[in-house]
Design a protein around this motif. Structure first.
Motif, short mmCIF file in Angstrom:
data_model
loop_
_atom_site.label_atom_id
_atom_site.label_comp_id
_atom_site.label_asym_id
_atom_site.label_seq_id
_atom_site.Cartn_x
_atom_site.Cartn_y
_atom_site.Cartn_z
N LEU A 116 0.80 -1.22 0.00
CA LEU A 116 0.00 0.00 0.00
C LEU A 116 0.83 1.27 0.00
CD1 LEU A 116 -2.90 -0.86 2.48
CD2 LEU A 116 -2.87 -0.99 -0.01
N ILE A 117 2.13 1.15 -0.25
CA ILE A 117 2.98 2.33 -0.14
C ILE A 117 2.55 3.43 -1.11
CG2 ILE A 117 4.75 1.56 -1.78
CD1 ILE A 117 6.78 2.71 0.37
N GLU A 118 1.98 3.06 -2.24
CA GLU A 118 1.54 4.06 -3.21
C GLU A 118 0.16 4.61 -2.89
OE1 GLU A 118 3.53 5.26 -5.36
OE2 GLU A 118 5.14 3.80 -5.08
N ALA A 119 -0.54 3.99 -1.94
CA ALA A 119 -1.89 4.45 -1.59
C ALA A 119 -1.87 5.65 -0.66
CB ALA A 119 -2.68 3.31 -0.95
N SER A 120 -0.77 5.85 0.04
CA SER A 120 -0.65 6.98 0.94
C SER A 120 -0.42 8.26 0.14
CB SER A 120 0.51 6.77 1.91
OG SER A 120 0.70 7.93 2.72
N THR A 121 -0.86 9.38 0.70
CA THR A 121 -0.65 10.67 0.05
C THR A 121 0.75 11.22 0.32
OG1 THR A 121 -1.66 11.77 1.95
CG2 THR A 121 -3.09 11.30 0.07
N LEU A 122 1.51 10.57 1.20
CA LEU A 122 2.87 10.99 1.49
C LEU A 122 3.86 10.30 0.57
CD1 LEU A 122 1.37 11.97 4.08
CD2 LEU A 122 3.51 11.57 5.31
N LYS A 123 5.03 10.87 0.44
CA LYS A 123 6.08 10.30 -0.42
C LYS A 123 6.52 8.96 0.13
CE LYS A 123 7.87 14.84 -1.79
NZ LYS A 123 9.04 15.76 -1.74
N PRO A 124 6.81 7.99 -0.74
CA PRO A 124 7.23 6.66 -0.29
C PRO A 124 8.42 6.69 0.66
CG PRO A 124 6.71 6.62 -2.63
CD PRO A 124 6.65 8.05 -2.21
N GLU A 125 9.38 7.55 0.40
CA GLU A 125 10.57 7.58 1.26
C GLU A 125 10.26 8.08 2.68
OE1 GLU A 125 10.87 11.27 -1.51
OE2 GLU A 125 10.20 9.19 -1.61
N VAL A 126 9.14 8.78 2.82
CA VAL A 126 8.75 9.29 4.14
C VAL A 126 8.09 8.21 4.98
CG1 VAL A 126 7.26 10.96 5.36
CG2 VAL A 126 8.53 11.66 3.31
N ILE A 127 7.37 7.31 4.33
CA ILE A 127 6.55 6.35 5.08
C ILE A 127 6.97 4.90 4.94
CG2 ILE A 127 4.47 7.77 5.13
CD1 ILE A 127 3.52 6.16 2.67
N ARG A 128 7.90 4.60 4.04
CA ARG A 128 8.31 3.20 3.85
C ARG A 128 8.81 2.62 5.18
NH1 ARG A 128 11.22 3.88 -0.18
NH2 ARG A 128 9.85 3.05 -1.83
N GLY A 129 8.24 1.47 5.58
CA GLY A 129 8.65 0.83 6.82
C GLY A 129 7.98 1.38 8.07
N LEU A 130 6.98 2.23 7.90
CA LEU A 130 6.30 2.83 9.06
C LEU A 130 5.68 1.77 9.96
CD1 LEU A 130 5.19 5.44 10.47
CD2 LEU A 130 3.13 5.13 9.07
N ASP A 131 5.95 1.87 11.26
CA ASP A 131 5.39 0.96 12.24
C ASP A 131 5.37 1.66 13.59
OD1 ASP A 131 4.51 -1.13 13.81
OD2 ASP A 131 6.41 -2.21 13.78
N LEU A 132 4.25 2.30 13.90
CA LEU A 132 4.14 3.00 15.18
C LEU A 132 2.88 2.57 15.90
CD1 LEU A 132 1.91 5.61 15.23
CD2 LEU A 132 3.53 6.49 13.56
N MET A 133 2.87 2.80 17.20
CA MET A 133 1.72 2.44 18.03
C MET A 133 1.28 3.66 18.83
SD MET A 133 -0.43 0.07 19.21
CE MET A 133 0.32 -1.57 18.98
N ILE A 134 0.01 4.00 18.72
CA ILE A 134 -0.55 5.07 19.54
C ILE A 134 -1.32 4.42 20.69
CG2 ILE A 134 -2.17 7.00 19.65
CD1 ILE A 134 -1.47 7.66 16.78
N VAL A 135 -0.92 4.78 21.92
CA VAL A 135 -1.62 4.30 23.12
C VAL A 135 -2.44 5.48 23.64
CG1 VAL A 135 -1.40 3.34 25.43
CG2 VAL A 135 0.23 2.68 23.64
N ARG A 136 -3.74 5.37 23.49
CA ARG A 136 -4.66 6.45 23.85
C ARG A 136 -5.36 6.12 25.16
NH1 ARG A 136 -10.38 7.14 20.65
NH2 ARG A 136 -11.41 8.60 22.10
N GLU A 137 -5.24 7.00 26.15
CA GLU A 137 -6.03 6.84 27.37
C GLU A 137 -7.48 7.05 26.99
OE1 GLU A 137 -8.09 6.88 30.82
OE2 GLU A 137 -8.14 8.61 29.47
N CYS A 138 -8.37 6.14 27.36
CA CYS A 138 -9.73 6.23 26.82
C CYS A 138 -10.83 6.12 27.89
CB CYS A 138 -9.93 5.15 25.76
SG CYS A 138 -9.79 3.47 26.37
N ALA A 139 -10.47 6.29 29.15
CA ALA A 139 -11.51 6.22 30.19
C ALA A 139 -11.61 7.52 30.99
CB ALA A 139 -11.23 5.06 31.14
N GLY A 140 -10.85 8.52 30.59
CA GLY A 140 -10.86 9.77 31.33
C GLY A 140 -10.76 10.95 30.39
N GLY A 141 -10.19 12.05 30.90
CA GLY A 141 -10.00 13.22 30.06
C GLY A 141 -11.27 13.96 29.73
#
Length: 375
Positions: A116-141
């Motif tokens: 799916l690297i070509e499906a993103s609107t960002l340049k391939p070199e910016v996102i190739r190999g992207l693997d991040l995790m967002i941990v969202r607190e979801c019971a407060g705030g």
């Protein structure tokens, strides 16, 4: 496997039932291949539950969730129910599940699959190999803080107000999830808030700093303001490993991160709480927990058979890994999705012309082939 897994399935509204059907097909095939025993229960949640029962989530359904190993949740809401009061809106269903099951950490992975690297609107070199995790607190705030409400002022105008509030306990427990996850990844955590303009943000930063110093000094920690984090996710997203943040910022940043991967229809999520150790295995599991795609109910395409089921299917993979103690099977589901995408099994949101069920067929075919190879 002799263990019986009880799964509560809540398909929801809009495209929810369509994508859920494909996810359940995958789950059933995995159970057959692994020799696992599943007990699936279905119930209404969200707008359809309001139409049928006058409430977004019946007490009976809530009790089923408490006794389940996991809840597989679809998407809820739509224009049909927008005029209802806040106590009746469809989203109350998921908020109630999180609150009453004491689920406080929402895990939202943003992983770019190579096909799916070509499906993103960002340049391939910016996102190739992207693997991040967002941990969202979801019971407060802001979403749960009190006081909150709408009042009519003396001149007849209205004022809406909400309270952003976080305690040491709320911050520490989600922080521990983030730091623990980082240890199994690249060992880096970025804590996100607005400590420069909010007291709750300042407390968040102070508590995270102390928790890191006391329990997780081996993990690299940095702090970032939420607006800068949004900019950095677009500028250089691969700099992040694990992002931990509050309820509202997590809601916004994870949607932004989803588009790095090509489509909102690609991102699964897990909402977890305290861990339990399985009796028959030396494994840490989250029971109960809720698994859902982060996309909405998309009423504009509901019933057309073109909704992307990948996020719902990948939510099944997260459930297999985190709640059912089946990491091997989870990896097979993820690989089946990658290979199906590489074969061109893509719905219109990814530039393809496959239907929802055709994508499900492609994933099932690949899953069967991978199971043969793995044995």
């Amino acid at each position: 496997m002799n263990e019986l897994f009880r799964i509560l399935v809540l398909p929801g509204d809009g495209i929810g039932p369509e994508v859920m059907e494909q996810a359940v097909r995958v789950l059933k095939q995995v159970s057959v291949q692994a020799g696992a025993h599943l007990e699936l229960e279905y119930a209404l949640a969200g707008g359809c539950a309001i139409d049928a029962h006058g409430t977004p989530l019946l007490d009976e359904t809530m009790e089923r969730a408490r006794t389940s190993h996991a809840v597989l949740f679809g998407s809820v809401g739509g224009p049909k129910w927008e005029g209802l009061g806040f106590d009746l809106r469809p989203e109350i269903a998921i908020l109630r599940l999180r609150k009453e099951l004491n689920l406080f950490a929402n895990l939202r992975p943003a992983t770019l699959f190579a096909p799916l690297i070509e499906a993103s609107t960002l340049k391939p070199e910016v996102i190739r190999g992207l693997d991040l995790m967002i941990v969202r607190e979801c019971a407060g705030g802001l979403y749960f803080g009190e006081p909150r409400g709408i009042e009519t002022l003396a001149d007849g105008s209205k004022r809406g107000y909400n309270t952003e509030t976080y305690s040491t306990e709320e911050i520490e427990r989600v922080g521990r999830v983030a730091f623990t996850l980082a240890r199994s990844r690249r060992n880096e955590v970025c804590s996100v808030e607005k400590a420069n303009v909010t007291e709750s943000g300042l407390v968040w930063r102070e508590v995270m700093t102390e928790l890191h110093k006391r329990e997780f000094a081996d993990v690299k920690l940095r702090h970032m303001y939420a607006d800068n984090c949004a900019m950095q996710l677009v500028r250089a997203p691969k700099q992040f490993d694990v992002i931990v943040t509050g309820n509202m910022f997590g809601d916004i940043l994870s949607d932004l991160a989803s588009m790095l991967t090509g489509s909102l229809g690609m991102l699964p999520s897990a909402t977890i709480g305290a861990t339990k150790t399985a009796q028959s295995h030396d494994q840490t599991r989250f029971n109960p927990a809720v698994y859902e795609p982060i996309h909405g109910s998309a009423p504009d395409i509901a019933g057309k058979g073109i909704a992307n089921p990948m996020a719902q299917i990948l939510s099944v993979a997260m459930m297999l890994r985190l709640s059912l103690g089946m990491p091997k099977e989870a990896a097979l589901v993820e690989q089946a999705c990658i290979e199906a995408l590489a074969d061109g099994a893509r719905t219109p949101d990814l530039g393809g012309n496959f239907t929802t069920s055709q994508v499900g067929d492609a994933v099932l075919t690949r899953l069967e082939q991978l199971a043969v190879v793995s044995t």
